[in-house]
Design a protein around this motif. Structure first.
Motif, PDB file in Angstrom:
ATOM      1  N   GLY A  76      22.638  33.095  23.503  1.00  0.00           N
ATOM      2  CA  GLY A  76      21.968  32.923  24.791  1.00  0.00           C
ATOM      3  C   GLY A  76      20.703  32.098  24.655  1.00  0.00           C
ATOM      4  N   ASP A  77      19.918  32.370  23.622  1.00  0.00           N
ATOM      5  CA  ASP A  77      18.690  31.599  23.420  1.00  0.00           C
ATOM      6  C   ASP A  77      19.017  30.145  23.112  1.00  0.00           C
ATOM      7  OD1 ASP A  77      16.589  33.723  23.601  1.00  0.00           O
ATOM      8  OD2 ASP A  77      17.755  34.582  21.971  1.00  0.00           O
ATOM      9  N   ARG A  78      20.023  29.930  22.269  1.00  0.00           N
ATOM     10  CA  ARG A  78      20.342  28.542  21.912  1.00  0.00           C
ATOM     11  C   ARG A  78      20.745  27.727  23.143  1.00  0.00           C
ATOM     12  NH1 ARG A  78      23.590  27.994  16.308  1.00  0.00           N
ATOM     13  NH2 ARG A  78      23.699  25.875  17.162  1.00  0.00           N
ATOM     14  N   LEU A  79      21.539  28.336  24.009  1.00  0.00           N
ATOM     15  CA  LEU A  79      21.985  27.618  25.204  1.00  0.00           C
ATOM     16  C   LEU A  79      20.818  27.337  26.146  1.00  0.00           C
ATOM     17  CD1 LEU A  79      25.238  29.672  25.913  1.00  0.00           C
ATOM     18  CD2 LEU A  79      25.087  27.384  24.906  1.00  0.00           C
ATOM     19  N   ASN A  80      20.023  28.370  26.421  1.00  0.00           N
ATOM     20  CA  ASN A  80      18.956  28.205  27.403  1.00  0.00           C
ATOM     21  C   ASN A  80      17.849  27.276  26.917  1.00  0.00           C
ATOM     22  OD1 ASN A  80      19.367  29.925  29.929  1.00  0.00           O
ATOM     23  ND2 ASN A  80      19.977  31.340  28.296  1.00  0.00           N
ATOM     24  N   PHE A  81      17.459  27.409  25.651  1.00  0.00           N
ATOM     25  CA  PHE A  81      16.401  26.530  25.137  1.00  0.00           C
ATOM     26  C   PHE A  81      16.886  25.084  25.069  1.00  0.00           C
ATOM     27  CE2 PHE A  81      12.625  28.971  23.826  1.00  0.00           C
ATOM     28  CZ  PHE A  81      13.078  30.276  24.014  1.00  0.00           C
ATOM     29  N   LYS A  82      18.184  24.918  24.763  1.00  0.00           N
ATOM     30  CA  LYS A  82      18.724  23.554  24.685  1.00  0.00           C
ATOM     31  C   LYS A  82      18.665  22.867  26.048  1.00  0.00           C
ATOM     32  CE  LYS A  82      21.256  20.172  22.788  1.00  0.00           C
ATOM     33  NZ  LYS A  82      21.261  19.217  23.898  1.00  0.00           N
ATOM     34  N   VAL A  83      19.078  23.568  27.087  1.00  0.00           N
ATOM     35  CA  VAL A  83      19.045  22.982  28.431  1.00  0.00           C
ATOM     36  C   VAL A  83      17.611  22.632  28.820  1.00  0.00           C
ATOM     37  CG1 VAL A  83      19.397  23.503  30.883  1.00  0.00           C
ATOM     38  CG2 VAL A  83      21.172  24.079  29.210  1.00  0.00           C
ATOM     39  N   ALA A  84      16.685  23.554  28.500  1.00  0.00           N
ATOM     40  CA  ALA A  84      15.277  23.293  28.827  1.00  0.00           C
ATOM     41  C   ALA A  84      14.752  22.096  28.042  1.00  0.00           C
ATOM     42  CB  ALA A  84      14.442  24.544  28.525  1.00  0.00           C
ATOM     43  N   ALA A  85      15.130  22.008  26.779  1.00  0.00           N
ATOM     44  CA  ALA A  85      14.647  20.899  25.946  1.00  0.00           C
ATOM     45  C   ALA A  85      15.143  19.565  26.489  1.00  0.00           C
ATOM     46  CB  ALA A  85      15.100  21.101  24.493  1.00  0.00           C
ATOM     47  N   ASP A  86      16.424  19.536  26.883  1.00  0.00           N
ATOM     48  CA  ASP A  86      16.970  18.291  27.434  1.00  0.00           C
ATOM     49  C   ASP A  86      16.185  17.862  28.674  1.00  0.00           C
ATOM     50  OD1 ASP A  86      18.833  18.302  25.448  1.00  0.00           O
ATOM     51  OD2 ASP A  86      20.509  18.982  26.704  1.00  0.00           O
ATOM     52  N   ARG A  87      15.852  18.840  29.499  1.00  0.00           N
ATOM     53  CA  ARG A  87      15.123  18.521  30.731  1.00  0.00           C
ATOM     54  C   ARG A  87      13.704  18.031  30.419  1.00  0.00           C
ATOM     55  NH1 ARG A  87      14.400  23.064  35.391  1.00  0.00           N
ATOM     56  NH2 ARG A  87      13.083  21.863  36.834  1.00  0.00           N
ATOM     57  N   LEU A  88      13.066  18.666  29.450  1.00  0.00           N
ATOM     58  CA  LEU A  88      11.718  18.251  29.065  1.00  0.00           C
ATOM     59  C   LEU A  88      11.735  16.834  28.501  1.00  0.00           C
ATOM     60  CD1 LEU A  88      10.673  21.640  27.426  1.00  0.00           C
ATOM     61  CD2 LEU A  88       9.509  20.600  29.400  1.00  0.00           C
ATOM     62  N   VAL A  89      12.735  16.560  27.645  1.00  0.00           N
ATOM     63  CA  VAL A  89      12.845  15.224  27.060  1.00  0.00           C
ATOM     64  C   VAL A  89      13.072  14.201  28.162  1.00  0.00           C
ATOM     65  CG1 VAL A  89      14.297  13.754  25.605  1.00  0.00           C
ATOM     66  CG2 VAL A  89      13.579  16.018  24.786  1.00  0.00           C
ATOM     67  N   ALA A  90      13.922  14.570  29.122  1.00  0.00           N
ATOM     68  CA  ALA A  90      14.199  13.656  30.248  1.00  0.00           C
ATOM     69  C   ALA A  90      12.921  13.368  31.039  1.00  0.00           C
ATOM     70  CB  ALA A  90      15.255  14.270  31.162  1.00  0.00           C
TER      71      ALA A  90
END
Lengths: 576, 576
Positions: A109-123
């Motif tokens: 769960g953490d891997r999925l949620n942090f990954k989505v957030a990271a992609d958005r931050l990078v964007a």
């Protein structure tokens, strides 16, 4: 046993409010988010560290926000990943312009949620790195280090990363140091009894009286192997031997050592154990550098403890011993950082409420989507307890509550979006975002993404017919699998989703009416969900739970069956 | 439940060893003593603060030894007062030449043992002050503040005193500030469940499921009143209202506030409670100055918590917020004290093994005393479990173990002294010192003093006959009553001692043979001990236990009956 709470459903928020009231000198709450940044806000030009995960581990992770440690902490519900939206908001608030390093324990769960957030931050132009901690020896073999869970070793890894950021290392540097610390950190623990969630009558598990479970988790997961109770010196020997077995060839003996109590195993017991632990480590040539004995990563009132060893080199030792000043952990004389003096304002996440334009056909489809979301929510609500029971066999029993929270939020968001004249894409995107944010955990992110992706596929322009819907479902399911394949095992809601997708496509390709094809597909999904109750252990939050789950269907797969059935009834009804 | 221990009999020592190994940068163990002083030793010219009490309260009190807090900590067995000998040794090691302020919670055993140690230190030229803490509102009415127990408010009072000493106040000044802090500190707590001693199967008490006990103790004592479980906001209101009711007229609203967890009530629960506590305090006009939420004064793994408020003035606020650097509590940037720079060597207590000269008659009496001590020890050993059971009704069940430890040590010491040709005084003094040191608690100090005082009365010169022995017993009992009257209530070993003394005197005065008179007196003591099981509650460590003790004889009185009976058999035997 948890005795102090108000409404168990608001427990996490009540904790956040109390924590913010207690330590205003150290932290401030991020507006509209379940997390904190330092009281003064981010330091301009400094790399920020944001650590997170489920609640229930205090002082991890809000208790270590402050000089020399974390810049931000994001908290999910008890033992459940924070949503991607929450992670995003806290990281955005914590960013000082030099990027963010995210840290969390290695859970799906953490891997999925942090990954989505990271992609958005990078964007959005915020360079973001992900380092997840894998210190738990018991959770996978030495040849599969990347599959190991993060337990109390997170504390050392985060402390080292926080000190490296405070010292002025750039984003690459902080990420490198944090990965190094994780690679050199090994933990092994023992459980004596489980913890009880607020409002629950029974602990998540019991250890048989007179026994000890080795290889505990920090989310109420029981151990992997069991043994008779043994006196402290024998227990110390077992912990030390197991951890030292993974000593890296190049370790020179210096080590940061933690003896971590999980909550109900108290300080006196920890010291009675630390005496022989210390003696055995010294005999093995280990030089203990500022060891810590206490409660650093707890699991509510679980009884148990763990030994963590981080093999230090010069660089890691410097960061491990560097000063820190946080609510729950202070070391040395931590003075205000004079390398970075300018403060940034804490930025709330932006909100854009404008509803994109949509064709009349798509607005019609949007209203169908709205009713579908309402129907799925009603079905989840009806089966909430049952889903909780299924989940409690091998998890923490919060699947029903989480899905309910997500579905209710999705319904409200879909109502608002449809009411404002949104098309299919707008309605489903709103529903997905709300679902992911409020449900949290693995199910939250998966359903959030599935709904949003469906919206993307359907768009705001075209009418929706059977082939179009089937294609959208197919593509969204594939995207979901692609997204999650790195983190999920093979017994999840995807096991029900793909039979559904396959049946839906076949029906539509054969020219059957959408409602009929969907109905058949929903039955296929329900059957497939029951079949997850196989002899193959399923992957939940924790590998050690695997055995207990045999014979019980996966609650995520069961809720998928329920949901597509409910949606099918909407599609078969009037106005669809 | 306590899960981690080796031999329960050595638990305290095992804890001391582990603690010393964990924090060598902060503390050093006092040679031959169960306590610690700062790692660098005492600072020349600085007033020293030494805090102590039973073990089981970590981080109180060893966890707060360090700059800005304690100079020394002395620990008894679990929940039992340290012996006067141990208190003396630690204070002597901690003294920097400017005197010592001792702090402890207001319990009979602590008051007796610290008083004896203080007298000895003063006699050796070390000016010593005693301040005991009385913050527990539940334990006595506002008109009897001096009878209140010390619970978590000890933490604030000690912190303030430690900071005052660090700032350079003289002995009068530190004592004054500490008394002021105590007078302005009020605590009230709630228990949810009892703690379990190492090796025991059952907690010291249970709170009925669905109930809460208010007015808890920190030694496993249950509460005074009981109520149905209530949600966190209602619980907060109850705690806040009770504590605010004693707000002093001159308090301007500033307060140091602690929300203290007892061990198994975890941080998340404490924060969920602190939210409404904070709100209610602010609504009542309280300005919270650096509040602390966490585990500061624990009671092993007891479930419960307490609210403490210390009403600050400018002086108290300065000391409360001053920096501190200790193993378990750090605040601000505590740097090495530059007001006092010279270190003293840590001084071990002196030992004088020379045996004073004695007459042949007194050496004969010394050998009888030696056999009497051996006999009392054998009797205590035989009835150890029974004494523990009696004590567990309203205490922590350690009376049997404590008496056994004391009696065995007394036997060894008496054997050594008699073997070296000691007279009656020498043998009894050695036995008394060893008994007091190893038994600890209230029984330890009382039996230690009784034996030593008997020796003083009998001397090393004269033969011992019936009238002489009866006179010595009478005088020693009176001295004991005088010594203890300020601290003890009316249901203790004294209730059996005085009937014994009275009967012995009458028999001897009537000219009966010593052995006969003693035998009758022993029966009178045994009867009197049984009569302590009256309807009048007895005073144990904690007033709230009173009701539970009705109907059970006082274990201290019972052991007195056993001991005088055993000694009577020696006196009736050959060679007496």
């Amino acid at each position: 046993m948890t005795h102090v709470y108000d409404d168990p459903a608001t427990f996490k928020d009540d904790v956040l409010v109390g924590f913010a009231a207690a330590y205003p000198g150290h932290v401030q709450r991020v507006p509209e988010a379940s997390g904190f940044v330092r009281a003064g806000g981010p330091l301009e030009g400094k790399v920020s560290t944001v650590f997170g995960g489920g609640s229930g581990h205090y002082p991890s992770y809000s208790g270590v926000v402050g000089t020399g440690f974390a810049d931000g902490a994001v908290l999910g519900d008890l033992f459940a990943s924070p949503s991607a939206e929450q992670v995003y908001r806290v990281c955005r608030a914590a960013d000082g312009g030099a990027g963010v390093v995210m840290g969390f324990g290695n859970y799906a769960g953490d891997r999925l949620n942090f990954k989505v957030a990271a992609d958005r931050l990078v964007a959005e132009g915020i360079d973001t790195r992900i380092v997840y901690v894998t210190d738990d020896i018991a959770s996978a073999g030495a040849d599969k280090v990347g599959e190991r869970r993060g337990i109390a070793g997170t504390f050392t890894v985060y402390k080292v990363a926080g000190a490296a950021a405070e010292a002025g290392l750039d984003l690459d540097g902080v990420e490198r140091v944090m990965r190094l610390a994780n690679a050199r950190t090994f933990s092994f623990g023992v459980a004596f009894d489980g913890c009880t969630m607020p409002g629950a009558d029974e602990p998540l598990f019991h250890v048989e009286p007179g026994r000890m479970d080795f290889g505990l988790g920090i989310h109420g997961e029981p151990g992997i192997t069991s043994d008779d109770w043994m006196p402290a010196p024998a227990l110390a020997a077992k912990l030390v031997e197991t951890v030292l077995a993974e000593r890296p060839a190049d370790a020179d003996g210096r080590a940061a050592v933690l003896l971590n109590g999980l909550g109900a195993t108290k300080y006196e017991e920890l010291f009675a154990l630390f005496g022989p632990v210390h003696r055995l480590l010294v005999e093995a040539g280990v030089t203990l550098v500022q060891p810590e004995v206490g409660e650093l990563v707890t699991s509510l009132d679980m009884a148990g403890c763990s030994l963590s060893v981080t093999w230090l080199d010069d660089e890691l030792e410097t960061y491990w011993t560097a000063p820190a000043d946080t609510p729950a952990f202070r070391r040395g004389a931590a003075v205000a950082n004079n390398r970075f003096t300018e403060r940034r304002e804490v930025r709330a996440a932006g909100e854009d409420d404008a509803v994109p334009e949509a064709s009349e056909e798509s607005r019609t489809a949007g209203r169908v989507a709205q009713r579908a979301v309402a129907a799925l929510s009603a079905s989840v609500e009806e089966h909430k307890e049952e889903l909780g029971r299924l989940d409690s066999v091998a998890g923490d029993g919060d699947h029903g509550i989480g899905m309910s929270r997500g579905a209710l939020a999705a319904t409200e968001a879909a109502d608002r979006a449809a009411g404002a004249g949104g098309g299919a894409q707008t309605v489903l995107a709103a529903a997905g975002a709300a679902f992911g944010d409020k449900a949290g955990g693995t199910s939250g992110i998966l359903w959030g993404l599935l709904l949003s992706q469906m919206g993307t596929e359907l768009g705001n322009d075209d009418a929706v017919d059977g082939p179009r819907l089937a294609a959208a479902v197919t593509t969204s399911a594939e995207r979901l699998q692609e997204f999650s394949k790195a983190s999920l095992g093979d017994k999840t809601m995807l096991d029900a989703l793909f039979p559904f997708v396959e049946a839906l496509r076949q029906g539509v390709d054969a020219g059957r009416p959408l409602a009929d094809a969907w109905g058949d597909a929903a039955r296929a999904a329900t059957d497939a969900a029951q079949e997850t109750a196989s002899l193959t252990p399923r992957i939940g939050r924790a590998r050690p739970l695997a055995e207990r789950s045999v014979g019980t269907p996966d609650p995520g797969a069961v809720s998928l069956g329920l949901i597509v059935t409910a949606v099918g009834e909407v599609l078969a009804g009037p106005g669809a």
